[in-house]
Enzyme design. Sequence first.
Site, short mmCIF file in Angstrom:
data_model
loop_
_atom_site.label_atom_id
_atom_site.label_comp_id
_atom_site.label_asym_id
_atom_site.label_seq_id
_atom_site.Cartn_x
_atom_site.Cartn_y
_atom_site.Cartn_z
N ASN A 106 0.82 -1.22 0.00
CA ASN A 106 0.00 0.00 0.00
C ASN A 106 0.85 1.27 0.00
O ASN A 106 0.33 2.35 -0.30
CB ASN A 106 -0.99 -0.02 1.17
CG ASN A 106 -2.11 -1.00 0.91
OD1 ASN A 106 -2.25 -1.51 -0.19
ND2 ASN A 106 -2.90 -1.29 1.94
N ARG A 123 -16.97 1.81 -2.33
CA ARG A 123 -15.75 2.58 -2.05
C ARG A 123 -15.73 3.83 -2.93
O ARG A 123 -15.12 3.86 -4.00
CB ARG A 123 -14.52 1.70 -2.26
CG ARG A 123 -14.50 0.55 -1.27
CD ARG A 123 -13.30 -0.31 -1.39
NE ARG A 123 -12.06 0.38 -1.08
CZ ARG A 123 -10.86 -0.18 -1.24
NH1 ARG A 123 -10.76 -1.41 -1.69
NH2 ARG A 123 -9.77 0.49 -0.94
N ASP A 131 -7.20 -3.36 7.81
CA ASP A 131 -6.55 -4.41 7.03
C ASP A 131 -6.03 -5.56 7.88
O ASP A 131 -5.54 -6.56 7.34
CB ASP A 131 -5.39 -3.82 6.19
CG ASP A 131 -5.90 -2.92 5.07
OD1 ASP A 131 -7.11 -2.94 4.79
OD2 ASP A 131 -5.08 -2.18 4.49
C1 EPZ Z 1 -6.45 2.23 1.47
O1 EPZ Z 1 -7.61 2.24 0.63
C2 EPZ Z 1 -5.84 0.86 1.35
N1 EPZ Z 1 -5.50 0.60 -0.05
C3 EPZ Z 1 -6.80 -0.19 1.87
O2 EPZ Z 1 -6.12 -1.44 1.87
C4 EPZ Z 1 -7.18 0.13 3.31
O3 EPZ Z 1 -8.12 -0.80 3.78
C5 EPZ Z 1 -7.75 1.55 3.38
O4 EPZ Z 1 -6.80 2.51 2.83
C6 EPZ Z 1 -8.05 2.00 4.81
O5 EPZ Z 1 -6.90 1.93 5.59
C7 EPZ Z 1 -4.36 1.04 -0.55
O6 EPZ Z 1 -3.59 1.71 0.09
C8 EPZ Z 1 -4.03 0.63 -1.93
P1 EPZ Z 1 -9.76 5.14 2.18
P2 EPZ Z 1 -8.33 3.63 0.31
O7 EPZ Z 1 -10.00 6.09 1.07
O8 EPZ Z 1 -7.37 4.73 0.34
C9 EPZ Z 1 -14.35 6.31 2.68
C10 EPZ Z 1 -5.88 -3.76 1.48
O9 EPZ Z 1 -6.47 -4.78 1.89
N2 EPZ Z 1 -14.11 7.18 1.53
O10 EPZ Z 1 -8.81 5.57 3.25
O11 EPZ Z 1 -9.12 3.41 -0.92
C11 EPZ Z 1 -14.21 4.83 2.32
O12 EPZ Z 1 -15.40 4.31 1.78
C12 EPZ Z 1 -6.64 -2.52 1.06
O13 EPZ Z 1 -4.66 -3.70 1.32
C13 EPZ Z 1 -15.10 8.07 1.14
O14 EPZ Z 1 -16.17 8.13 1.74
O15 EPZ Z 1 -9.30 3.74 1.56
C14 EPZ Z 1 -13.84 4.23 3.66
O16 EPZ Z 1 -14.98 4.06 4.44
C15 EPZ Z 1 -8.11 -2.71 1.02
N3 EPZ Z 1 -14.86 8.88 0.06
C16 EPZ Z 1 -12.95 5.30 4.30
O17 EPZ Z 1 -13.30 6.53 3.61
C17 EPZ Z 1 -13.67 8.84 -0.62
O18 EPZ Z 1 -13.52 9.61 -1.58
C18 EPZ Z 1 -11.47 5.08 4.17
O19 EPZ Z 1 -11.15 4.75 2.82
C19 EPZ Z 1 -12.69 7.95 -0.22
C20 EPZ Z 1 -12.92 7.11 0.87
#
Ligand code: EPZ
Length: 447
Positions: A23, A125, A323
Amino acid sequence: MDVFVIEGGRKLSGSLRIKGSKNAALPLLAATLLTDEPVTLRDVPDLSDIRNMYRLLGELGVEVVPETDSEIPSVHLKVTDDSNHHARYDIVKTMRASICVLGPILAKRGHARVSMPGGCAIGQRPVDLHLRGLEALGAKITLEGGDIVAKVPQSGRLIGATVFLGGPFGSTVLGTANVMSAATLAQGTTIIECAACEPEIVDLANMLIGMGAKITGAGSPRITIEGVEELGGVDHTIIPDRIEAGTFMCAAAITNSTLTLTNCPLDAMMSATDRLEAIGVHIDPTDQAQTADPLRRTCTVSATGSLKPIQITTQPHPGFPTDLQAQFMALLCFADGNSVITEKIFPERFLHVAELTRMGSSIHRHGTTAVISGVKTMTGAPVMASDLRASAGLVLAAMAAQGTTIINRVYHIDRGYERLEHRLASVGASIQRLSEEEVAELGLMVE
Ligand code: EPZ
């Protein structure tokens, strides 16, 4: 599709080196689009998600030369053609993290077209915060045929601004990466409020600073970026994977064993080690704290005797990482009493519950909370990998269950754990990868 065949009940012993973080690597790879100079990244894990990112960068005119013959693989990257602006659906649909090319292409090439990522097994997501952040920097964003189309203002550059990135579940990791990367080339100063504090964001900031970006505050909720005209090349070593380290710690604990972990990012995983110690697992650094890099420690992880039940709530960093939720749930299936896990980042991330139940666990889910009543034994069964971390939880449960577990669809595991079966087998686990043909020849039951 390959399967894993795991015989439970083996003790583990020996040493594992933690690989570079997936990540962290994905947004770092995307950030190479911000410069025309050569970039070298070291300790890049050999994973299907990383190979997908290489394919995407290749389409975007980056020459990608991986060096995989050493224990610490690196990759050399250089933009040779900046005429393409389009991250196509074909690639984005295989890997949501493709969204992190949006900010870099927009800032460097003036416009970007990136297919809108869909949902995935862990729930809806959205990317609204990414778009809101880039719009605050002056980008004009429209949705055309399922693609996000973003253009810089007429001045030709993004314009620094104060951007609030808080959403219903806290900040956004890749959203912060996108806005921070784009802001490095903006005109003026950008302040990201409610920025993600994850160690992967700090690693990205460190790489960008190495390229000449002016960034302060990464790792805190307020990041300040003073835009520069251009960025140069860099030679950067990716931080070790805290989720892989946490998974191997759970492997030692669930098998009542002792493992040594090297290159272990202890400083970035305190919420996980805190919960493990509450369960009764010992984590002892064996190197010199004064001289060691806090993100690259050597430690032993040992569990002897019964596991205590605990409560966990997933939160943004430095809270407990979503995670590691599935892996800890597998571990708590064997605790001496009732544990409670509340998922506050991805409310639907519970696909592993039904599979663990097939193996004899006792888990009751109420909305975003699961109550896990520890059992003395679980039994092997054919189960289905549904997403990367859920699958890791099933591997752990299988290593502690009685009998044979067959895990289907292990391509999910290959996205985020490099050669997991070889590495676990090297410390004593009985785990084998079989192809579809081998499964058919042996007449094994798969779903
Ligand atoms: C990162 O995803 C990681 N992926 C994920 O790891 C990890 O689970 C996640 O962060 C949370 O720690 C990578 O780094 C490639 P977020 P990301 O945007 O950035 C909401 C794994 O298993 N949200 O921080 O896409 C979202 O729905 C993966 O390795 C919005 O509402 O996650 C969630 O509830 C899976 N609007 C929360 O925020 C947005 O525009 C956090 O998501 C973006 C996100």
